[in-house]
Design an enzyme around this catalytic site. Structure first.
Site, PDB file in Angstrom:
ATOM      1  N   HIS A 243     -28.998  27.000  62.474  1.00 42.75           N
ATOM      2  CA  HIS A 243     -27.565  26.936  62.785  1.00 42.75           C
ATOM      3  C   HIS A 243     -27.481  26.685  64.298  1.00 42.75           C
ATOM      4  O   HIS A 243     -27.117  27.574  65.069  1.00 42.75           O
ATOM      5  CB  HIS A 243     -26.909  28.262  62.390  1.00 42.75           C
TER       6      HIS A 243
ATOM      7  N   ARG B 253     -15.381  30.287  60.260  1.00 38.44           N
ATOM      8  CA  ARG B 253     -15.281  29.935  61.693  1.00 38.44           C
ATOM      9  C   ARG B 253     -15.984  28.640  62.071  1.00 38.44           C
ATOM     10  O   ARG B 253     -15.489  27.906  62.936  1.00 38.44           O
ATOM     11  CB  ARG B 253     -15.696  31.115  62.594  1.00 38.44           C
ATOM     12  N   THR B 254     -17.102  28.324  61.443  1.00 41.48           N
ATOM     13  CA  THR B 254     -17.790  27.087  61.841  1.00 41.48           C
ATOM     14  C   THR B 254     -16.944  25.877  61.443  1.00 41.48           C
ATOM     15  O   THR B 254     -16.706  24.978  62.261  1.00 41.48           O
ATOM     16  CB  THR B 254     -19.178  27.012  61.175  1.00 41.48           C
TER      17      THR B 254
ATOM     18  N   LYS C  63     -21.852  14.910  40.876  1.00 40.89           N
ATOM     19  CA  LYS C  63     -22.142  13.917  39.821  1.00 40.89           C
ATOM     20  C   LYS C  63     -23.537  13.338  39.990  1.00 40.89           C
ATOM     21  O   LYS C  63     -23.868  12.331  39.373  1.00 40.89           O
ATOM     22  CB  LYS C  63     -21.129  12.782  39.883  1.00 40.89           C
TER      23      LYS C  63
ATOM     24  N   ARG D  87     -22.336  21.303  56.678  1.00 36.27           N
ATOM     25  CA  ARG D  87     -23.069  22.506  56.227  1.00 36.27           C
ATOM     26  C   ARG D  87     -23.463  22.298  54.767  1.00 36.27           C
ATOM     27  O   ARG D  87     -22.682  21.759  53.975  1.00 36.27           O
ATOM     28  CB  ARG D  87     -22.207  23.760  56.361  1.00 36.27           C
TER      29      ARG D  87
HETATM   30  N1   CP Z   1     -20.984  32.342  61.919  1.00 32.08           N
HETATM   31  C1   CP Z   1     -20.715  31.523  60.877  1.00 32.08           C
HETATM   32  O1   CP Z   1     -21.454  30.553  60.591  1.00 32.08           O
HETATM   33  O2   CP Z   1     -19.576  31.835  60.227  1.00 32.08           O
HETATM   34  P1   CP Z   1     -18.964  31.028  58.988  1.00 32.08           P
HETATM   35  O3   CP Z   1     -19.913  31.175  57.838  1.00 32.08           O
HETATM   36  O4   CP Z   1     -17.602  31.625  58.731  1.00 32.08           O
HETATM   37  O5   CP Z   1     -18.874  29.577  59.411  1.00 32.08           O
END
Ligand code: CP
Length: 338
Positions: free
Chosen positions: A136, A58-59, A87, A108
């Protein structure tokens, strides 16, 4: 504090209450676009570099969707093995290179502090989409936006909230960021329910206590009684040295209709950052709650698009000109009816 235009978004510590509420106001303005009632091309020509070096559904997709809904284009790099990081290229060099190809970057990475390190080499704003067990921040904003909306439905604001956070509070970056951001509000009661070995890090508990909020720490699910929000989490198996170590905590705190009826008050809203672990040995949030009106998990995921649209608009300085670029939607859409 953050003023948004041209700035990185790396930590909830950049936000004060005014900045959070500013994001919420812009997120509200995004609803007609997310519901496909109209569209905008305000970011026509802009490019998002969407870099996900750790699994995400989702993120990653909501960052991309949010940018597309503002008229921009998305270039994705997914997985460490598909980039030159594999690498031995440094985060600094990667940032110097990829920021030459993008107007803004969402990222991420599995290591705490990695997104901030990357941002030092970037020539464009970087948004933290999760760095290891650390933070987050955009999830905290969408969670808080959801809490504000759920509370408003029952005639309340965020001030005075009682939230119970359950599960792996040690490794769960969403609870670290959400708890810290909630401390910007008044008279919050935190009930933290976890096995002792997976308890909330001391520095987060200190923030809660030092900012004058109430803190209860327990290993008993019964602590949920009287909570307004129940924020369930998954055992973060990817942060354990072995699966066997993670296995001993799976299924420890399960929520289902029977538990809800037995322990929750009738207005308690259930949240979860997702993914929920639906395997039988875990099943921390049972499907038998899927139709419950107070299950907010899919309202959270929808709100993620609104909040990330707001952050892109603010960071790229177009938050006041979005409707100048409005266009009609000319395909069939029933999204606004859902
Ligand atoms: N809530 C969340 O970070 O979900 P994902 O790991 O699917 O991005």
């Amino acid at each position: 504090m953050i003023s948004f235009t041209g700035e990185h978004i790396l930590s909830v510590n950049q936000f004060d209450r005014e900045a959070v509420e500013r994001v919420f106001t812009i997120a509200d303005n995004m609803k007609p676009y997310a519901a496909r009632q109209k569209r905008t091309t305000v970011l026509d020509g802009a490019i998002l570099g969407n870099l996900f070096f750790e699994p995400s559904t989702r993120t990653r997709v909501s960052f991309g969707t949010a940018f597309n809904l503002l008229g921009g284009e998305v270039r994705e790099t997914v997985g460490m093995s598909n980039s030159a990081l594999a690498k031995g290229e440094s985060l600094y060099d990667t940032a110097r290179v990829l920021s030459g190809y993008s107007d803004i970057i969402a990222m991420r990475h599995p290591q705490a502090g990695s997104v901030a390190e990357f941002a030092q080499g970037s020539r464009v704003p970087v948004i933290n989409g999760g760095d290891g067990a650390n933070e987050h921040p955009t999830q905290a904003l969408l969670d808080l936006y959801t809490i504000a909306n759920e509370r408003a439905y029952f005639g309340h604001g965020i001030d005075g909230l009682h939230i119970a956070m359950i599960g792996d509070l040690k490794h769960g970056r969403t609870v670290h960021s959400l708890a810290t951001m909630l401390c910007l509000f008044k008279h919050i009661k935190f009930t933290l329910i976890s096995p002792k070995d997976l308890s909330m890090p001391t520095h987060i508990c200190d923030i809660i206590v030092n900012s004058g909020h109430e803190l209860i720490v327990t290993e008993q699910l019964e602590g949920i009684v009287e909570a307004d929000i129940c924020y369930q989490t998954r055992v973060q198996e990817e942060r354990f040295e072995t699966q066997e170590l993670a296995n001993q905590y799976r299924g420890k705190f399960r929520l289902n209709q029977q538990i809800y009826t037995q322990h929750f008050k009738s207005q308690t809203v259930i949240m979860h950052p997702l993914p929920r672990d639906s395997r039988s040995e875990a099943n921390e949030l049972d499907n038998d709650l899927n139709s419950h009106p107070n299950l907010a998990i899919f309202r959270q995921t929808d709100n993620g698009v609104l909040v990330r649209m707001a952050l892109f608009a603010l960071t790229l300085g177009v938050e006041n000109t979005i409707s100048d670029f409005d266009q009609e939607v000319h395909w069939y859409s029933n999204k606004s009816k859902k």
